[in-house]
Design a protein around this motif. Sequence first.
Motif, mmCIF file in Angstrom:
data_model
loop_
_atom_site.group_PDB
_atom_site.id
_atom_site.type_symbol
_atom_site.label_atom_id
_atom_site.label_comp_id
_atom_site.label_asym_id
_atom_site.label_seq_id
_atom_site.Cartn_x
_atom_site.Cartn_y
_atom_site.Cartn_z
ATOM 1 N N PRO A 177 0.800 -1.229 0.000
ATOM 2 C CA PRO A 177 0.000 0.000 0.000
ATOM 3 C C PRO A 177 0.835 1.284 0.000
ATOM 4 O O PRO A 177 0.533 2.225 -0.737
ATOM 5 N N ILE A 178 1.920 1.308 0.789
ATOM 6 C CA ILE A 178 2.744 2.526 0.857
ATOM 7 C C ILE A 178 3.484 2.731 -0.472
ATOM 8 O O ILE A 178 3.488 3.834 -1.030
ATOM 9 N N ASP A 198 8.760 -5.364 -6.899
ATOM 10 C CA ASP A 198 8.116 -6.207 -5.872
ATOM 11 C C ASP A 198 8.200 -7.664 -6.316
ATOM 12 O O ASP A 198 7.954 -7.970 -7.486
ATOM 13 N N PRO A 199 8.514 -8.570 -5.391
ATOM 14 C CA PRO A 199 8.564 -9.992 -5.795
ATOM 15 C C PRO A 199 7.175 -10.613 -5.981
ATOM 16 O O PRO A 199 7.064 -11.687 -6.570
ATOM 17 N N ARG A 259 1.060 -7.918 -6.745
ATOM 18 C CA ARG A 259 1.381 -6.515 -6.440
ATOM 19 C C ARG A 259 2.043 -5.820 -7.636
ATOM 20 O O ARG A 259 1.836 -4.620 -7.838
ATOM 21 N N ALA A 284 10.162 1.515 0.244
ATOM 22 C CA ALA A 284 8.856 1.379 0.904
ATOM 23 C C ALA A 284 8.686 -0.029 1.476
ATOM 24 O O ALA A 284 7.662 -0.677 1.279
ATOM 25 N N LEU A 285 9.716 -0.515 2.165
ATOM 26 C CA LEU A 285 9.642 -1.822 2.804
ATOM 27 C C LEU A 285 10.293 -1.788 4.195
ATOM 28 O O LEU A 285 9.670 -2.164 5.176
ATOM 29 N N LEU A 323 11.029 5.440 3.266
ATOM 30 C CA LEU A 323 9.755 5.456 4.011
ATOM 31 C C LEU A 323 9.633 4.283 4.970
ATOM 32 O O LEU A 323 8.861 4.332 5.917
ATOM 33 N N VAL A 343 10.023 1.338 7.811
ATOM 34 C CA VAL A 343 10.375 1.326 9.232
ATOM 35 C C VAL A 343 11.370 0.172 9.411
ATOM 36 O O VAL A 343 11.052 -0.967 9.102
ATOM 37 N N THR A 355 11.061 10.267 5.938
ATOM 38 C CA THR A 355 9.831 11.037 6.187
ATOM 39 C C THR A 355 8.849 10.216 7.005
ATOM 40 O O THR A 355 8.598 9.048 6.699
ATOM 41 N N CYS A 398 4.895 10.089 7.911
ATOM 42 C CA CYS A 398 3.623 10.517 7.323
ATOM 43 C C CYS A 398 3.219 11.939 7.734
ATOM 44 O O CYS A 398 3.073 12.222 8.920
HETATM 45 N N1 NAD Z 1 7.235 6.501 7.025
HETATM 46 C C1 NAD Z 1 6.009 6.366 7.473
HETATM 47 O O1 NAD Z 1 5.391 7.328 7.939
HETATM 48 C C2 NAD Z 1 5.303 5.057 7.402
HETATM 49 C C3 NAD Z 1 3.903 4.997 7.551
HETATM 50 C C4 NAD Z 1 3.257 3.752 7.433
HETATM 51 C C5 NAD Z 1 4.010 2.609 7.177
HETATM 52 N N2 NAD Z 1 5.374 2.713 7.054
HETATM 53 C C6 NAD Z 1 6.224 1.536 6.743
HETATM 54 O O2 NAD Z 1 6.286 1.389 5.335
HETATM 55 C C7 NAD Z 1 6.642 0.030 5.012
HETATM 56 C C8 NAD Z 1 5.700 -0.498 3.934
HETATM 57 O O3 NAD Z 1 4.359 -0.587 4.420
HETATM 58 P P1 NAD Z 1 3.241 -1.414 3.631
HETATM 59 O O4 NAD Z 1 1.996 -1.343 4.431
HETATM 60 O O5 NAD Z 1 3.218 -0.995 2.196
HETATM 61 O O6 NAD Z 1 3.888 -2.892 3.774
HETATM 62 P P2 NAD Z 1 3.696 -4.232 2.945
HETATM 63 O O7 NAD Z 1 4.393 -5.294 3.723
HETATM 64 O O8 NAD Z 1 2.280 -4.435 2.558
HETATM 65 O O9 NAD Z 1 4.508 -3.945 1.590
HETATM 66 C C9 NAD Z 1 5.846 -4.229 1.402
HETATM 67 C C10 NAD Z 1 6.034 -4.797 -0.002
HETATM 68 O O10 NAD Z 1 7.429 -5.016 -0.225
HETATM 69 C C11 NAD Z 1 7.524 -6.177 -1.031
HETATM 70 N N3 NAD Z 1 8.905 -6.734 -0.984
HETATM 71 C C12 NAD Z 1 9.383 -7.762 -0.233
HETATM 72 N N4 NAD Z 1 10.692 -7.959 -0.538
HETATM 73 C C13 NAD Z 1 11.029 -7.037 -1.465
HETATM 74 C C14 NAD Z 1 12.235 -6.742 -2.166
HETATM 75 N N5 NAD Z 1 13.376 -7.416 -1.955
HETATM 76 N N6 NAD Z 1 12.232 -5.725 -3.065
HETATM 77 C C15 NAD Z 1 11.104 -5.009 -3.286
HETATM 78 N N7 NAD Z 1 9.937 -5.254 -2.659
HETATM 79 C C16 NAD Z 1 9.908 -6.248 -1.754
HETATM 80 C C17 NAD Z 1 6.448 -7.111 -0.477
HETATM 81 O O11 NAD Z 1 6.096 -8.122 -1.426
HETATM 82 C C18 NAD Z 1 5.310 -6.117 -0.219
HETATM 83 O O12 NAD Z 1 4.437 -6.005 -1.344
HETATM 84 C C19 NAD Z 1 6.589 -0.720 6.359
HETATM 85 O O13 NAD Z 1 7.914 -0.785 6.876
HETATM 86 C C20 NAD Z 1 5.727 0.183 7.229
HETATM 87 O O14 NAD Z 1 5.961 -0.010 8.616
HETATM 88 C C21 NAD Z 1 6.022 3.907 7.136
#
Ligand code: NAD
Length: 371
Positions: free
Chosen positions: A201-202, A222-223, A227, A265-266, A288, A290, A314, A316
């Motif tokens: 989603p992010i 994305d693997p 997605r 974004a992972l 982005l 965590v 950053t 949110c």
């Molecule tokens: N900065 C912020 O303010 C903030 C806010 C909300 C969430 N987050 C963080 O953002 C991150 C993503 O959140 P999400 O809800 O989208 O998580 P999610 O787990 O749904 O998405 C992560 C994606 O990364 C993919 N992935 C796995 N291995 C990979 C690789 N080697 N290369 C590329 N992609 C790969 C997964 O298949 C998955 O689709 C989490 O760490 C979450 O905690 C940060």
Amino acid sequence: MATTTTPVRPLLFSDTSVGTMRANVFVAPNRIEVREVPRPRAGAGEAVIRVTLTTICGTDIHIVRGEYPVRSGLVIGHEAVGVIAELGAGVTGYEIGDRVIVGAITPCGQCHGCLSGHQSQCGHGTGFEAAGGWRFGNTIDGAQAEYLRVPYAQANLAKIPGDLRDEQVVLLADIASTGFSGAESGGVKLGDSVVVFGQGPIGLCATIGARLMGAARVIGVDPDPHRRDIAKRMGADIVLDPSTMEIAAEVKLITGGGADVAIEALGTQATFEAGLRSLRPGGTLSSLGVYSGKLGVPYDAFAAGLGDLRIVTTLCPGGKERMHRLMELVRHGRIDLTPLLTHRYPLERIGEAYELFGEHRDGVLKVAITF
Ligand SMILES: NC(=O)c1ccc[n+]([C@@H]2O[C@H](COP(=O)([O-])OP(=O)(O)OC[C@H]3O[C@@H](n4cnc5c(N)ncnc54)[C@H](O)[C@@H]3O)[C@@H](O)[C@H]2O)c1
Ligand SMILES: [Zn+2]
Ligand SMILES: [Zn+2]
């Protein structure tokens, strides 16, 4: 003849009787429960909203698994759309019954952090506090409940235009604001090539955000094949599978030397590093995810510190002005996030929703929690 009288509801303060509500409570790692808890009341400067729609964030999964500690008994969740049920003293310009969205981050609007433009690092009236703007479902009761107490209500209640449905806006509270901020903080410019690691989603919202900012080409990584498909639907020009290729080399080939901006974004060492290695000299890694444990910056990926590279992080962005601007994007047809709301569950069955969401089952992206 008997007459019926309609009770007059005061403009600023609604029914003050104490009641209870249903809420999703964090009990212990791997244990959440929908319980009857006291209904929150609005103190000075606060509001209580009756939640009409909420959702589950990847960060809630970290909390439930015990990877991010919160206190036992806390109501979790931080994404809320609802109707104002109670307004505390000093909150002006709103009425009971107004439909509002409240961002996941609730800045006070008064402290050094907020007034320096770092609302997410809000110090609650004084100073700065790292990630201090994130309070719902972290340090105070959150949004997976029938009612939500909103601190600093004047800065955080964003009225929803009458022509927008709850489902059209609920994802603005967190994932859209976060994902778009990845592109904004990365300084994406017209004509840029942008690579986004992770299309959850992010990451999907980062892909949408990069296009909104004027990227000429967005590469989604994305693997998960499902997605990657949705990434294409949401605007990625090219999608890559990291399990079958070395992404940095492929991005350099596609872009003729490296991406202008990479968005992580992972939240892993591997994707952080691949992001850095995918950049052209002078490029920006916008992070982005965590992370946990140690995060390293390899010497070669960093051009020994001489590559004019930027690494930015950053949290949110929240607050009512941010929510207002994001709702304008929806209203004027620039974005439509409703395809990301793939499943619906009532609050009573939120445990099942957590399992589905946490295990990425059944093509889930985001789950609407209804009341
Ligand atoms: N900065 C912020 O303010 C903030 C806010 C909300 C969430 N987050 C963080 O953002 C991150 C993503 O959140 P999400 O809800 O989208 O998580 P999610 O787990 O749904 O998405 C992560 C994606 O990364 C993919 N992935 C796995 N291995 C990979 C690789 N080697 N290369 C590329 N992609 C790969 C997964 O298949 C998955 O689709 C989490 O760490 C979450 O905690 C940060
Ligand atoms: Zn979140
Ligand atoms: Zn503040």
